[in-house]
Design a protein around this motif. Structure first.
Motif, PDB file in Angstrom:
ATOM      1  N   TYR A  21      14.825  73.615 -28.662  1.00 35.65           N
ATOM      2  CA  TYR A  21      13.536  74.137 -28.172  1.00 35.65           C
ATOM      3  C   TYR A  21      12.203  74.487 -29.189  1.00 35.65           C
ATOM      4  CZ  TYR A  21      16.079  74.666 -23.826  1.00 35.65           C
ATOM      5  OH  TYR A  21      17.001  74.472 -22.955  1.00 35.65           O
ATOM      6  N   GLY A  22      12.795  74.863 -30.369  1.00 37.34           N
ATOM      7  CA  GLY A  22      11.857  75.424 -31.306  1.00 37.34           C
ATOM      8  C   GLY A  22      11.639  76.924 -31.144  1.00 37.34           C
ATOM      9  N   TYR A  23      12.233  77.506 -30.087  1.00 38.82           N
ATOM     10  CA  TYR A  23      12.291  78.881 -29.464  1.00 38.82           C
ATOM     11  C   TYR A  23      13.398  79.285 -28.731  1.00 38.82           C
ATOM     12  CZ  TYR A  23      10.476  76.547 -25.494  1.00 38.82           C
ATOM     13  OH  TYR A  23      10.246  76.028 -24.305  1.00 38.82           O
ATOM     14  N   GLY A 158      14.078  59.957 -20.472  1.00 42.66           N
ATOM     15  CA  GLY A 158      14.768  61.336 -20.625  1.00 42.66           C
ATOM     16  C   GLY A 158      16.038  61.488 -20.983  1.00 42.66           C
ATOM     17  N   GLY A 159      16.852  60.690 -20.277  1.00 40.51           N
ATOM     18  CA  GLY A 159      18.081  60.606 -20.746  1.00 40.51           C
ATOM     19  C   GLY A 159      18.336  60.124 -22.028  1.00 40.51           C
ATOM     20  N   SER A 160      17.743  59.414 -22.407  1.00 47.11           N
ATOM     21  CA  SER A 160      17.880  58.523 -23.954  1.00 47.11           C
ATOM     22  C   SER A 160      17.458  59.638 -24.896  1.00 47.11           C
ATOM     23  CB  SER A 160      16.911  57.343 -23.996  1.00 47.11           C
ATOM     24  OG  SER A 160      16.877  56.868 -25.475  1.00 47.11           O
ATOM     25  N   ALA A 161      16.067  60.271 -24.517  1.00 44.68           N
ATOM     26  CA  ALA A 161      15.811  61.225 -25.550  1.00 44.68           C
ATOM     27  C   ALA A 161      16.636  62.510 -25.581  1.00 44.68           C
ATOM     28  CB  ALA A 161      14.306  61.668 -25.042  1.00 44.68           C
ATOM     29  N   ALA A 162      16.890  62.941 -24.707  1.00 47.51           N
ATOM     30  CA  ALA A 162      18.014  64.128 -24.569  1.00 47.51           C
ATOM     31  C   ALA A 162      19.401  64.012 -25.271  1.00 47.51           C
ATOM     32  CB  ALA A 162      18.393  64.436 -23.067  1.00 47.51           C
ATOM     33  N   THR A 163      19.751  62.780 -25.313  1.00 47.91           N
ATOM     34  CA  THR A 163      21.002  62.071 -25.845  1.00 47.91           C
ATOM     35  C   THR A 163      20.697  62.157 -27.311  1.00 47.91           C
ATOM     36  OG1 THR A 163      21.905  61.304 -24.094  1.00 47.91           O
ATOM     37  CG2 THR A 163      22.960  60.313 -26.094  1.00 47.91           C
ATOM     38  N   GLY A 164      19.413  61.489 -27.635  1.00 49.37           N
ATOM     39  CA  GLY A 164      19.119  61.552 -29.082  1.00 49.37           C
ATOM     40  C   GLY A 164      18.860  62.818 -29.702  1.00 49.37           C
ATOM     41  N   VAL A 165      18.288  63.830 -28.935  1.00 49.11           N
ATOM     42  CA  VAL A 165      18.033  65.112 -29.705  1.00 49.11           C
ATOM     43  C   VAL A 165      19.394  65.663 -30.058  1.00 49.11           C
ATOM     44  CG1 VAL A 165      17.098  67.421 -29.329  1.00 49.11           C
ATOM     45  CG2 VAL A 165      15.838  65.346 -28.628  1.00 49.11           C
ATOM     46  N   GLY A 251       4.760  64.960 -29.896  1.00 47.91           N
ATOM     47  CA  GLY A 251       5.871  64.635 -30.758  1.00 47.91           C
ATOM     48  C   GLY A 251       6.804  65.870 -30.593  1.00 47.91           C
ATOM     49  N   TRP A 252       8.173  65.376 -30.812  1.00 49.38           N
ATOM     50  CA  TRP A 252       9.368  66.437 -30.592  1.00 49.38           C
ATOM     51  C   TRP A 252       9.235  67.628 -31.369  1.00 49.38           C
ATOM     52  CZ3 TRP A 252      11.966  65.656 -26.177  1.00 49.38           C
ATOM     53  CH2 TRP A 252      12.068  64.525 -25.748  1.00 49.38           C
ATOM     54  N   GLY A 254       6.437  68.865 -32.519  1.00 55.43           N
ATOM     55  CA  GLY A 254       5.020  69.094 -32.288  1.00 55.43           C
ATOM     56  C   GLY A 254       4.864  70.957 -31.928  1.00 55.43           C
ATOM     57  N   LYS A 255       3.525  71.266 -32.227  1.00 54.45           N
ATOM     58  CA  LYS A 255       3.319  72.581 -31.948  1.00 54.45           C
ATOM     59  C   LYS A 255       3.344  72.663 -30.417  1.00 54.45           C
ATOM     60  CE  LYS A 255      -0.232  76.376 -32.228  1.00 54.45           C
ATOM     61  NZ  LYS A 255      -1.390  76.807 -32.728  1.00 54.45           N
ATOM     62  N   ILE A 256       2.984  71.872 -29.482  1.00 59.29           N
ATOM     63  CA  ILE A 256       2.940  71.943 -28.090  1.00 59.29           C
ATOM     64  C   ILE A 256       4.345  72.006 -27.514  1.00 59.29           C
ATOM     65  CG2 ILE A 256       2.323  70.800 -25.990  1.00 59.29           C
ATOM     66  CD1 ILE A 256       0.072  69.537 -27.327  1.00 59.29           C
ATOM     67  N   ILE A 257       5.157  71.041 -28.044  1.00 57.53           N
ATOM     68  CA  ILE A 257       6.521  71.204 -27.117  1.00 57.53           C
ATOM     69  C   ILE A 257       7.190  72.419 -27.770  1.00 57.53           C
ATOM     70  CG2 ILE A 257       7.984  69.984 -28.800  1.00 57.53           C
ATOM     71  CD1 ILE A 257       9.247  68.327 -26.575  1.00 57.53           C
ATOM     72  N   GLN A 258       6.939  72.944 -28.845  1.00 57.56           N
ATOM     73  CA  GLN A 258       7.632  74.126 -29.334  1.00 57.56           C
ATOM     74  C   GLN A 258       6.911  75.275 -29.159  1.00 57.56           C
ATOM     75  OE1 GLN A 258       8.709  73.581 -33.372  1.00 57.56           O
ATOM     76  NE2 GLN A 258      10.215  71.982 -33.033  1.00 57.56           N
ATOM     77  N   THR A 259       6.058  75.590 -28.067  1.00 58.54           N
ATOM     78  CA  THR A 259       5.369  76.753 -27.656  1.00 58.54           C
ATOM     79  C   THR A 259       5.761  76.851 -26.081  1.00 58.54           C
ATOM     80  OG1 THR A 259       3.740  76.263 -29.077  1.00 58.54           O
ATOM     81  CG2 THR A 259       3.112  77.732 -27.163  1.00 58.54           C
ATOM     82  N   GLU A 260       6.638  77.938 -26.015  1.00 58.70           N
ATOM     83  CA  GLU A 260       7.106  78.021 -24.521  1.00 58.70           C
ATOM     84  C   GLU A 260       6.090  78.559 -23.754  1.00 58.70           C
ATOM     85  OE1 GLU A 260      10.683  80.637 -22.441  1.00 58.70           O
ATOM     86  OE2 GLU A 260       9.855  81.537 -24.346  1.00 58.70           O
ATOM     87  N   VAL A 261       4.854  79.216 -24.064  1.00 59.02           N
ATOM     88  CA  VAL A 261       4.032  79.632 -22.915  1.00 59.02           C
ATOM     89  C   VAL A 261       3.147  78.354 -22.383  1.00 59.02           C
ATOM     90  CG1 VAL A 261       2.120  79.946 -24.727  1.00 59.02           C
ATOM     91  CG2 VAL A 261       2.119  81.159 -22.497  1.00 59.02           C
ATOM     92  N   TYR A 262       3.044  77.320 -23.231  1.00 65.58           N
ATOM     93  CA  TYR A 262       2.324  76.353 -22.470  1.00 65.58           C
ATOM     94  C   TYR A 262       3.146  75.575 -21.568  1.00 65.58           C
ATOM     95  CZ  TYR A 262      -0.457  76.412 -26.938  1.00 65.58           C
ATOM     96  OH  TYR A 262      -1.347  76.511 -27.799  1.00 65.58           O
ATOM     97  N   PHE A 263       4.555  75.421 -21.785  1.00 65.76           N
ATOM     98  CA  PHE A 263       5.535  74.821 -20.961  1.00 65.76           C
ATOM     99  C   PHE A 263       5.504  75.767 -19.486  1.00 65.76           C
ATOM    100  CE2 PHE A 263       9.774  74.573 -18.799  1.00 65.76           C
ATOM    101  CZ  PHE A 263       9.695  73.151 -18.608  1.00 65.76           C
TER     102      PHE A 263
END
Length: 307
Positions: A21-23, A158-165, A251-252, A254-263
Motif C-alpha cells: 500500500y505504501g502505508y 483489477g485482477g491483472s494489476a493485483a497479480t502483477g503487484v 500511477g501505482w 504515486g502520492k495519491i494511491i499511497q495516501t490512506e486518507v484520500y482512499f
C-alpha cells in the motif's frame, strides 16, 4: 544459495520493511468501515426481502455492493497485521474497485420504469415519459448495459494489476485496463446525470421532448425525497469515480494511491453515504401507489397510465 523470488520475499517482510500500500492500513478505520458496511448491507437485505416483490433488484445491486465492500475491508484489516502479504492486497484491490458498480445500477433502476406490479412505478413513468430524452425502458437497457461493461473491464484490469503487484511483474497493463474501466464508468455517470437533469428541467418548465401533449404526473413529497436521494447518491459515486480515475492515472507508486486518507474519504466514505442513502430513503415505501395524490393529474379519473 538460491535467489529469493519476489513472492517469497513479500511473505517474509515485516510491517517496517515493506507494504504493498505504501502505508499500513489503519486498524480503527478498517474496523469502522467494516462495521458500517456490514450494518448497511444487513439492513438492505432485510428491506429487499420486505419489499421483495418490487425491489428485488436491490439484492443484486446494493446488497452485492455491500458484500464486496465487506470483503474488501476485511482484507484491508488483514493487511493491517500483514501489509506485505499478497493475498489480502489482491483481494481488497479487486473488491473495492468493483463494489460501487452494482450500486450505481441501483440508481439507474430507480430512475427508469419496468415493474409489472401496477402499485409501483419509477420516477420517469410517474412524472411523465414525454419529458425524458430516453424512454423509461432505455434507461435500463443503455445504462445498466454500460455498467456491466464497466464492471467486466474493471474486474479484468483489477485482477491483472493485483497479480502483477503481488508477483512483482508487469502492473501497467492491468492498471491501464482498470483506468479505462473506471473512466468509462465516469462518462456513464456523467451522461446519466445529464439525462436526469434534462428530464427534471423539462418537467418543471413543462417542455416535453415531443410536441404531443404529455401525461404529467404529480411531483409528490415522496417523489421529491426519492429524487433528492438519487441525486445525492449519484453525486457521491461521481466523486468516487473522479478520485479513482485520478488515482490510477497518477500511477501505482504515486502520492495519491499511497495516501490512506484520500482512499478513506474519497472512496470509502462516498460509498458509505451512497449505501446509507438507499437505507434511509428506500424506494419501496416511497414508490407505493397507495395514496390518491400519487396518480398523474391527467389520469386521476381513468388511471390509464397504470393500466
Amino acid at each position: 544459495m538460491d535467489p529469493i523470488t519476489f513472492p517469497e520475499l513479500v511473505t517474509r517482510v515485516t510491517k517496517a520493511d515493506a507494504s504493498f500500500y505504501g502505508y499500513t492500513p489503519n486498524f480503527a478505520a478498517c474496523v469502522a468501515f467494516l462495521v458500517l458496511f456490514s450494518l448497511s448491507t444487513t439492513v438492505h437485505l432485510i428491506q429487499a426481502l420486505i419489499y421483495r416483490r418490487n425491489t428485488w433488484w436491490l439484492i443484486v445491486t446494493a446488497v452485492l455492493a455491500g458484500i464486496l465492500e465487506i470483503l474488501g475491508w476485511s482484507a484491508r484489516l488483514w493487511s493491517h497485521k500483514n501489509p506485505g502479504l499478497a493475498a489480502p492486497y489482491e483481494m481488497q484491490l479487486t473488491c473495492t474497485i468493483l463494489a460501487p458498480t452494482p450500486l450505481l445500477a441501483a440508481n439507474f433502476s430507480s430512475l427508469r420504469s419496468g415493474f409489472k406490479d401496477a402499485a409501483f412505478r419509477h420516477l420517469i413513468e410517474r412524472l411523465g415519459p414525454a419529458y425524458s430524452r430516453l424512454s423509461p425502458k432505455w434507461y435500463t437497457a443503455l445504462f445498466c448495459s454500460c455498467d456491466i461493461i464497466s464492471l467486466v473491464v474493471q474486474a479484468v484490469g483489477g485482477g491483472s494489476a493485483a497479480t502483477g503487484v503481488a508477483r512483482g511483474t508487469d502492473v501497467e497493463t492491468g492498471g491501464h485496463i482498470m483506468l479505462g474501466g473506471i473512466a468509462f464508468q465516469l462518462v456513464v455517470i456523467t451522461v446519466y446525470a445529464a439525462c436526469a437533469t434534462e428530464f427534471f428541467a423539462r418537467y418543471f418548465t413543462d417542455r416535453p421532448v415531443s410536441a404531443r401533449t404529455p401525461q404529467r404526473g404529480v411531483f409528490t413529497n415522496k417523489l421529491k425525497i426519492l429524487s433528492a436521494s438519487l441525486a445525492f447518491s449519484t453525486l457521491c459515486l461521481f466523486v468516487r469515480a473522479v478520485y479513482r480515475t485520478i488515482e490510477l492515472a497518477d500511477g501505482w507508486r504515486g502520492k495519491i494511491i499511497q495516501t490512506e486518507v484520500y482512499f478513506n474519504v474519497l472512496d470509502a466514505i462516498m460509498v458509505v453515504l451512497s449505501l446509507y442513502t438507499f437505507n434511509l430513503v428506500h424506494p419501496g415505501p416511497l414508490l407505493k401507489n397507495s395514496d390518491p395524490d400519487t396518480l398523474p393529474k391527467e389520469e386521476e379519473k381513468t388511471g390509464s397510465l397504470y393500466a
